[in-house]
Design an enzyme around this catalytic site. Structure first.
Site, PDB file in Angstrom:
ATOM      1  CG  ASP A 178      -1.754   1.194   1.403  1.00  0.00           C
ATOM      2  OD1 ASP A 178      -2.652   1.362   0.556  1.00  0.00           O
ATOM      3  OD2 ASP A 178      -1.549   1.991   2.348  1.00  0.00           O
ATOM      4  CG  PHE A 179       0.947   5.919   0.510  1.00  0.00           C
ATOM      5  CD1 PHE A 179       0.166   6.697  -0.329  1.00  0.00           C
ATOM      6  CD2 PHE A 179       1.976   6.525   1.216  1.00  0.00           C
ATOM      7  CE1 PHE A 179       0.416   8.066  -0.457  1.00  0.00           C
ATOM      8  CE2 PHE A 179       2.222   7.894   1.092  1.00  0.00           C
ATOM      9  CZ  PHE A 179       1.436   8.664   0.255  1.00  0.00           C
ATOM     10  CD  GLU A 193      -2.207   2.598  -3.526  1.00  0.00           C
ATOM     11  OE1 GLU A 193      -3.305   3.132  -3.745  1.00  0.00           O
ATOM     12  OE2 GLU A 193      -1.688   2.548  -2.396  1.00  0.00           O
ATOM     13  CG  HIS A 237      -9.545  -0.218  -1.994  1.00  0.00           C
ATOM     14  ND1 HIS A 237      -8.548  -0.728  -2.795  1.00  0.00           N
ATOM     15  CD2 HIS A 237      -8.922   0.493  -1.026  1.00  0.00           C
ATOM     16  CE1 HIS A 237      -7.363  -0.340  -2.314  1.00  0.00           C
ATOM     17  NE2 HIS A 237      -7.574   0.407  -1.252  1.00  0.00           N
ATOM     18  CG  ASP A 238      -7.909   3.801  -2.660  1.00  0.00           C
ATOM     19  OD1 ASP A 238      -8.515   4.000  -1.591  1.00  0.00           O
ATOM     20  OD2 ASP A 238      -6.756   3.342  -2.712  1.00  0.00           O
ATOM     21  CE  LYS A 293     -15.314  -3.389 -32.901  1.00  0.00           C
ATOM     22  NZ  LYS A 293     -16.798  -3.052 -32.903  1.00  0.00           N
TER      23      LYS A 293
END
Length: 413
Positions: free
Chosen positions: A192-193, A217, A298-299, A385
């Site tokens: 995370d982050f 992330e 989720h964000d 396509k």
């Protein structure tokens, strides 16, 4: 705990590069921003058979530790596994069920910040008295009210940020990650982050705990000109690539560049999907074996909706990422909450991907990238396509495999 010893992989000696080299991963993000309200571990356990049958290899679960916020992103006692998503007992039952169905659990690793239990230096909650890993203010960066060193990344504001330059902090985090991996039963990690601390520490943690697969992330803003998304996003994807490089190439990263471009392209600007060199314009076009593609998480989606993919173009988005190189991710909401038809259409695309051996490094040739049409051939057996422009491949050997609202996929028999 006896069942913990029969991992498919040899837990102690995982080759951390094997999954990335094989390039056959298909990920399900198995939660949204509201999941903590719904007996989540129990809900997922009932879906594991379907998840496995659908072809997912790895299931990204929400943060497992006790947290000040119910969603899990303000962790406090990292070793306490009773959370708003359910009890430790239910979590372990879920992980056991996943292993039985040969689906790897991915833990959401939140180690950029940690909320203290008592106030210390400066009146901040930056001491961790009375819980496992009883750090003091020296574990917290000086920029967020602690007595540690300056941050090696960007601040996550409002909470104490962990100082990864401290050897005792890295040792404690590595031991916790090993515990998650070897004792609890998580096999993959999502960091995370990742902008909050130097990527070299992610490298340390991967080498120390040996997850089967890791993804970071690294999310920052795309380039805009006069309020519109710029055509050239090379600087954006280069920053993500620099982060992957700095992890010793051990981690993959979410392809935020592809998301940003794709969700503008489907609104009638499909020319965006071919860069100046004729390649896909995201991280996927430069380093597909490390590009984890996705439409929403989720964000960006869910009830937060910080940067949502246009809902009436969801299947075009999946037709793109599930037929293209890279490592595709499907969002829980789309797969389970948007109705049986969407679920089954996504399943068909996954089945085509697996059956026709599309993998993260599959070659791609873009045939059309116009205002209302995009078409590409992937490997030598799949053509797709998207858009409302009328188009189909020349040659009788191509058979329509699946189609839906503004997308179609053909296979060579």
């Amino acid at each position: 705990m006896g069942y913990m010893h029969d991992f498919d992989e040899n837990v102690q000696a995982t080759d951390v590069g094997a999954a990335i080299r094989k390039g056959r991963e298909i990920i399900l993000q198995a939660f949204n921003w509201e999941s903590h309200k719904h007996d989540w571990w129990g809900n997922l356990e009932r879906k594991i058979y379907d998840i496995s049958k659908s072809g997912f290899t790895s299931v990204w679960l929400p943060p497992p530790s006790q947290s000040l916020s119910p969603e899990g992103y303000l962790p406090q006692n990292l070793y306490a596994l009773d959370s708003a998503y359910g009890s430790e007992h239910l979590l372990k039952a879920l992980l056991q069920k996943m292993r039985q169905h040969r689906v790897r659990p991915m833990a959401d690793i939140v180690v950029n910040h940690r909320v203290g239990t008592t106030t210390g230096h400066g009146g901040m909650y930056n001491r961790f008295d009375g819980i496992a890993l009883p750090w003091d203010e020296h574990a917290i960066t000086s920029c967020t009210g602690g007595l540690g060193n300056q941050s090696t990344g960007e601040n996550f504001n409002g909470v104490p940020n962990v100082d990864h330059t401290q050897p005792f902090v890295r040792k404690d985090i590595t031991e916790w990650l090993r515990w998650l991996r070897n004792k609890v039963g998580f096999q993959d990690f999502r960091f995370d982050f990742a902008r909050g601390y130097a990527a070299k520490y992610v490298k340390d943690y991967i080498e120390g705990a040996k997850p089967v697969f890791s993804v970071g992330e690294y999310w920052d803003s795309c380039s805009y000109q006069n309020g519109r998304l710029a055509y050239n996003q090379d600087s954006h994807r280069q920053r993500i690539i620099n982060w992957i490089d700095a992890t010793g190439q051990l981690a993959s990263a979410f392809d935020f560049t592809t998301k940003g471009i794709l969700q503008e392209a489907v609104k009638g600007e499909y020319w965006r999907l071919r860069d100046a060199q004729g390649k896909p314009p995201g991280v996927m076009g430069w380093w597909p074996s490390r590009a984890v593609t996705f439409l929403d998480n989720h964000d960006t989606g869910s009830t937060q909706s910080h940067w949502p993919f246009p809902g009436n173009h969801i299947m075009e988005g999946y037709a793109y990422i599930l037929t293209h190189p890279g490592i595709p991710t499907v969002f829980y909401d789309h797969f389970y909450d948007w109705g049986t038809s969407i679920h089954d259409q996504i399943m068909k695309l996954i089945n085509i991907r697996k059956k026709h051996n599309i993998h993260s490094r599959s070659c791609i040739r873009i045939i059309e990238a116009q205002t209302n049409l995009y078409a590409a051939i992937i490997g030598d057996k799949v053509i797709m396509k998207i858009g409302d422009g009328s188009w189909c491949p020349a040659g009788h050997e191509w058979k329509l495999a699946t189609c839906g609202h503004r997308y179609a996929v053909w296979i060579k028999e």
